[in-house]
Design an enzyme around this catalytic site. Sequence first.
Site, mmCIF file in Angstrom:
data_model
loop_
_atom_site.group_PDB
_atom_site.id
_atom_site.type_symbol
_atom_site.label_atom_id
_atom_site.label_comp_id
_atom_site.label_asym_id
_atom_site.label_seq_id
_atom_site.Cartn_x
_atom_site.Cartn_y
_atom_site.Cartn_z
ATOM 1 N N GLY A 1 12.433 0.375 2.429
ATOM 2 C CA GLY A 1 13.384 0.037 1.372
ATOM 3 C C GLY A 1 14.330 -1.070 1.813
ATOM 4 O O GLY A 1 14.259 -1.532 2.963
ATOM 5 N N LEU B 1 -0.982 9.985 4.304
ATOM 6 C CA LEU B 1 -2.246 9.385 3.859
ATOM 7 C C LEU B 1 -3.052 10.256 2.920
ATOM 8 O O LEU B 1 -4.274 10.342 3.040
ATOM 9 C CB LEU B 1 -3.094 8.990 5.081
ATOM 10 N N ASN C 1 9.334 8.468 3.948
ATOM 11 C CA ASN C 1 8.187 9.194 3.410
ATOM 12 C C ASN C 1 7.325 9.691 4.549
ATOM 13 O O ASN C 1 7.295 9.127 5.644
ATOM 14 C CB ASN C 1 7.379 8.317 2.448
ATOM 15 N N SER D 1 0.819 -1.208 0.000
ATOM 16 C CA SER D 1 0.000 0.000 0.000
ATOM 17 C C SER D 1 0.860 1.269 0.000
ATOM 18 O O SER D 1 1.855 1.355 0.713
ATOM 19 C CB SER D 1 -0.889 -0.002 1.235
ATOM 20 N N LYS E 1 -3.740 2.267 -2.056
ATOM 21 C CA LYS E 1 -3.356 3.358 -1.160
ATOM 22 C C LYS E 1 -4.288 3.451 0.051
ATOM 23 O O LYS E 1 -5.513 3.362 -0.090
ATOM 24 C CB LYS E 1 -3.380 4.686 -1.925
ATOM 25 N N CYS F 1 -1.561 4.501 12.305
ATOM 26 C CA CYS F 1 -1.954 5.908 12.311
ATOM 27 C C CYS F 1 -2.111 6.418 13.733
ATOM 28 O O CYS F 1 -2.553 5.694 14.618
ATOM 29 C CB CYS F 1 -3.276 6.099 11.602
ATOM 30 N N GLY G 1 11.437 -4.020 2.765
ATOM 31 C CA GLY G 1 12.760 -4.184 2.175
ATOM 32 C C GLY G 1 12.883 -5.200 1.070
ATOM 33 O O GLY G 1 13.976 -5.428 0.566
ATOM 34 N N LYS H 1 -2.345 -4.675 9.710
ATOM 35 C CA LYS H 1 -0.962 -4.327 9.358
ATOM 36 C C LYS H 1 -0.307 -3.617 10.525
ATOM 37 O O LYS H 1 -0.767 -2.568 10.974
ATOM 38 C CB LYS H 1 -0.955 -3.437 8.115
#
Lengths: 246, 246, 316, 316
Positions: free
Chosen positions: D231, D78, D74, D26, D50, D136, D258, D179
């Site tokens: 990453g 949202l 980042n 996402s 997203k 969140c 990653g 998640k």
Amino acid sequence: MKNRKAEIISNRQIAENTYEMILSHDGTELKPGQFINIKLEGFFLRRPISICDWDEKTITIIYKTVGRGTEAMKRYVSGGSIDILLPLGNGYDVSDERIGQKPIVVGGGAGVPPMFGLCRELVARGSKPLVVLGFRSSKEMFYIEKFRELGLEVAVATEDGSYGVKGFVTDVLSDSECTSFFTCGPEGMLKAMDSTMGRGISGWFSFEERMGCGFGACMGCSCETRYGSKRICKEGPVLEREEIIW
Amino acid sequence: MKNRKAEIISNRQIAENTYEMILSHDGTELKPGQFINIKLEGFFLRRPISICDWDEKTITIIYKTVGRGTEAMKRYVSGGSIDILLPLGNGYDVSDERIGQKPIVVGGGAGVPPMFGLCRELVARGSKPLVVLGFRSSKEMFYIEKFRELGLEVAVATEDGSYGVKGFVTDVLSDSECTSFFTCGPEGMLKAMDSTMGRGISGWFSFEERMGCGFGACMGCSCETRYGSKRICKEGPVLEREEIIW
Amino acid sequence: MVGSDRTNMKVELCGITLDNPIIPASGTFGFGREFAELYDINILGTFSFKGTTGKNRFGNPTPRIAECTEGMINSVGLENPGVDGVINEELPEISKMFNKSVMANVSGFSLEEYVEVAGRLALQKQVGWIELNISCPNVHRGGMAFGTDPKEAARVTGAVKKALEAQSSDGGNKPLIVKLSPNVTDISEIAVACEIAGADGLTLINTVQGMRIDLKTGRPVIANKIGGFSGPAILPIALGMVYRTYEKVKIPIVGCGGVSCPEDVLEMMMAGATGVQVGAANLVNPWICQEIIEALPSQMKKYGIENLRDIIGGAH
Amino acid sequence: MVGSDRTNMKVELCGITLDNPIIPASGTFGFGREFAELYDINILGTFSFKGTTGKNRFGNPTPRIAECTEGMINSVGLENPGVDGVINEELPEISKMFNKSVMANVSGFSLEEYVEVAGRLALQKQVGWIELNISCPNVHRGGMAFGTDPKEAARVTGAVKKALEAQSSDGGNKPLIVKLSPNVTDISEIAVACEIAGADGLTLINTVQGMRIDLKTGRPVIANKIGGFSGPAILPIALGMVYRTYEKVKIPIVGCGGVSCPEDVLEMMMAGATGVQVGAANLVNPWICQEIIEALPSQMKKYGIENLRDIIGGAH
Ligand SMILES: Cc1cc2nc3c(=O)[nH]c(=O)nc-3n(C[C@H](O)[C@H](O)[C@H](O)COP(=O)(O)OP(=O)(O)OC[C@H]3O[C@@H](n4cnc5c(N)ncnc54)[C@H](O)[C@@H]3O)c2cc1C
Ligand SMILES: Cc1cc2nc3c(=O)[nH]c(=O)nc-3n(C[C@H](O)[C@H](O)[C@H](O)COP(=O)(O)OP(=O)(O)OC[C@H]3O[C@@H](n4cnc5c(N)ncnc54)[C@H](O)[C@@H]3O)c2cc1C
Ligand SMILES: Cc1cc2nc3c(=O)[nH]c(=O)nc-3n(C[C@H](O)[C@H](O)[C@H](O)COP(=O)(O)O)c2cc1C
Ligand SMILES: Cc1cc2nc3c(=O)[nH]c(=O)nc-3n(C[C@H](O)[C@H](O)[C@H](O)COP(=O)(O)O)c2cc1C
Ligand code: FES
Ligand code: FES
């Protein structure tokens, strides 16, 4: 959008901290104001760099060395290759009727390169834009002659007065007789352009933003406009004057 | 310990998944059984590789491609350079009196390379070791002729019987008349060597361990011995038979 | 040490002036010996020696090391000569090659062990700071690390602080720096708890939990399965934790995690670090601390920094 | 999809069979549109769109992106068209280019928002799974993330589960995947809490807190200062968390963090993942998921794997 391993035809210094790189091109259609996104060895994110000029077989970019990525890029040698995504961004629409007879093209520093391709395209359509370029000093100046070779009148402002008029691009131009304007450069310059140019004149501004992807997937580069949120990398980097919220 | 950018004089395949690389050398004194630690572009940790042979101007290493690092290494081309730390580890002491008149030198697979330099040094001191080499198959065999060119008798065992005796090194050798032995290879082979050789015979074993630094700083490679903890990279990779805890 | 062009790299850490902020991190510099053979280690701000426990320890089974993208995992398990070994053998050696105060990294598996080891090391003349590594599992509390619970962190900090204060008259009241684990929900909460309990400084961060699997065997690379991840890959994590903690505490912070070049040092200091430790990078390039110290003045000049201490916390 | 040489890449995730375990994560795949122009996205196992909230959101101020060694930070915050926009505009578009079930990533700043968005998306035919992003900040609890406290995590999971079950008769009882955030002391504790509260699966991990500082300005690169780090650099962290959590729960785990090559996929599955998400790697190489799917069969052959599902949790 394509991914290409472009061959580096040349990579040379053209002014202080400023380099021109010519890459092989496969003829994919491009528009002025679009950019390519470059993968450099040892760096995770790609580097977005405007297309300065192009023909069937080559793309020219001009970049300033401002950080580790561009410092590494200047050491790339001709004969090697470089991984690029292209073409990216909306670019300028040179067929737009609002451009009119007397557009002004204003570029500052690292914002000058895309203005060259734009001018070449405008000239090709029979228009003769007035070109105003701003640099910090004459040492960082480049491509003045190239613009003149297009048959255009070029006014230059340098911050230290070492060439042309001392001051900023806005000290050189007047909106008296122009029908529209295009501008790319540091944000301060873009704002000054907006204040200087008469309200009714159409204008196109090219923006920069730190990017994750460069092709619209990550929402890293969004910008609020009067028509909602836009991605600088996809619906930009060129925004129309009336949609910009300063 | 030194850090050098060694020039790659050659890098060629000599057997299945097996490559020989010859590097420039600055004459630093080396001992057989020592190793170099190689920094490969794009990999964080260095790769430890035994010194196979050397002279005033060159170092030869032989490596198997077993993972991403060694796969990358095989693509290095002559003329390029490679960042190495050397010399590392204790190495074999060829002046040790316990070696006696009839040492046996036993190498298996990726453990064969350091045995070559060892044999050359032993020969230089007037000794004529019996050489026993083990490989998985004849396809992975290398350097047999090189050992013979030192004037040594070489017995070979292959697991699939495609060359020499079918089986393991321990199927070829007998301790009947040897005064000492040296061995390097997979851990199973080292253990088998220990069981096979008569209790009273002096032996030197070369060990491998995953390493952080390779020069004794991180305690990543420690091994418990009868004389306490030893770092394979510093007090090893060669351990004496009597100190090893199997 | 005053660099060229009037750049000044001096910083003060808990009352002791460092010639520069560069400190090799515990566990990546042994007791200095291997590096003293390579360069004059007196150029360092100081160094933190290998985590020392009450008894000598072999540590964990091997393999103890795994490679990662721009980093590594270790599971050395505190192999060390024990506090006696350090006092009788290592510190005398250190005094021959290093003429500054050294940072004594202390580990333990019980409160008593921490108190004993810290107390004894603090009495050693060359020890300038006690660096309390509270990432170790607490044997009395089901193996949960001391450093993952603010109450436990405060308890061990307070107990060690009291012991150090008790030896004031013997010169054994050395500044107490608590080294925190990043494997927590809110590191600044632990930091505040330690500050209140008497810590004179903090080191952030220890290694991040991580693992790798060997595809050839299908098993974890590390014998202990999960280990401590460090190296350039973790720099952003360390920077974030130093930054957040700097806003919550008044005591100085030693930044650690992923530092491998002079630019990283500047970032770490701007985030809020007074001293900067360099860990895994020493293992790959043993001259890295020397190179960073030599390159710092020109980097300072590039960014217009005259006194390095002026940038501490500058990004806030 | 059965690869060459009889390799079988199929896996089952909460009752739905995936042709292969590869799932773009996402926030790195938009709503699929940009990628459908590049390759046939029907080759994917599925994709997670997203993060969607109740109202449309612009998100955080820019700069939202910073570069790291082998990773990025980042702080998009949202940005999304809101649940109405997703239902009215994005899902119809998705149905034109993607003929499989899609994973609906749901975010919220209150329990009610989660329940509403998850409930409405679960009623959409093409939605196969609800992926609840509980990283969140909770506006009702001082901004602490729902995902950092087992009780809060269980509360939001339970509430959403109940709402989904209530729409069973309308086909709206889609499997609920929660998640989790890695920025916690013990992710397996949160995982267990979610399992007990009714989660049908888990995705591990979301981004790791991190920051970078711009030396030229001396300020954090990201406008919001601290952001989410992801990453290749974070792979070892994700592997460790998947591994530890696999030992504690019975529900399937979607591994994330990653992953950038087929070997990483195999490691993630051996650690315990049933599905494998690819995030930041999509941004740098938009064809990466296609390349991984194409390369998986030969990697499976190399390591002697016939059925990919056989290696799930194999490293335990
Ligand atoms: C659409 C677009 C067109 C551009 N065209 C040109 C051009 O023609 N010539 C030119 O010299 N520069 C151009 N830039 C700016 C150029 O992208 C940056 O100077 C360059 O990325 C800096 O990389 P670095 O590694 O040297 O800097 P670093 O600061 O080390 O880079 C770190 C990260 O920040 C990003 N970044 C840093 N500065 C900028 C910036 N100003 N804009 C966007 N991202 C940035 C980098 O891409 C990288 O991800 C353009 C930017 C955009 C968005
Ligand atoms: C003292 C010593 C001498 C050696 N000499 C030789 C030699 O002469 N020829 C030769 O072919 N091999 C030798 N090896 C083994 C060689 O180091 C490994 O095969 C090599 O590091 C594998 O790297 P890779 O990137 O291909 O494998 P990967 O598995 O991708 O490597 C990942 C990590 O594990 C480490 N690693 C993997 N296998 C080993 C191993 N067997 N021993 C130590 N570390 C390992 C790597 O160094 C790296 O850090 C020696 C090892 C040691 C310790
Ligand atoms: C091999 C190794 C051993 C370590 N041993 C210790 C130790 O004994 N005590 C301690 O507090 N930290 C120890 N650490 C953690 C480091 O001091 C440092 O906090 C961590 O590695 C992060 O920094 P880096 O990314 O620069 O490596 C060790 C790290 C490594 C790599
Ligand atoms: C630009 C960006 C945006 C993201 N947006 C979301 C999101 O909306 N919802 C979510 O659950 N995770 C989001 N994530 C987290 C990713 O889905 C993923 O969990 C994380 O990036 C780790 O995977 P990676 O290392 O492969 O990137 C986002 C990540 C990035 C890089
Ligand atoms: S940079 Fe990813 S959407 Fe623009
Ligand atoms: S590998 Fe570091 S001590 Fe041996």
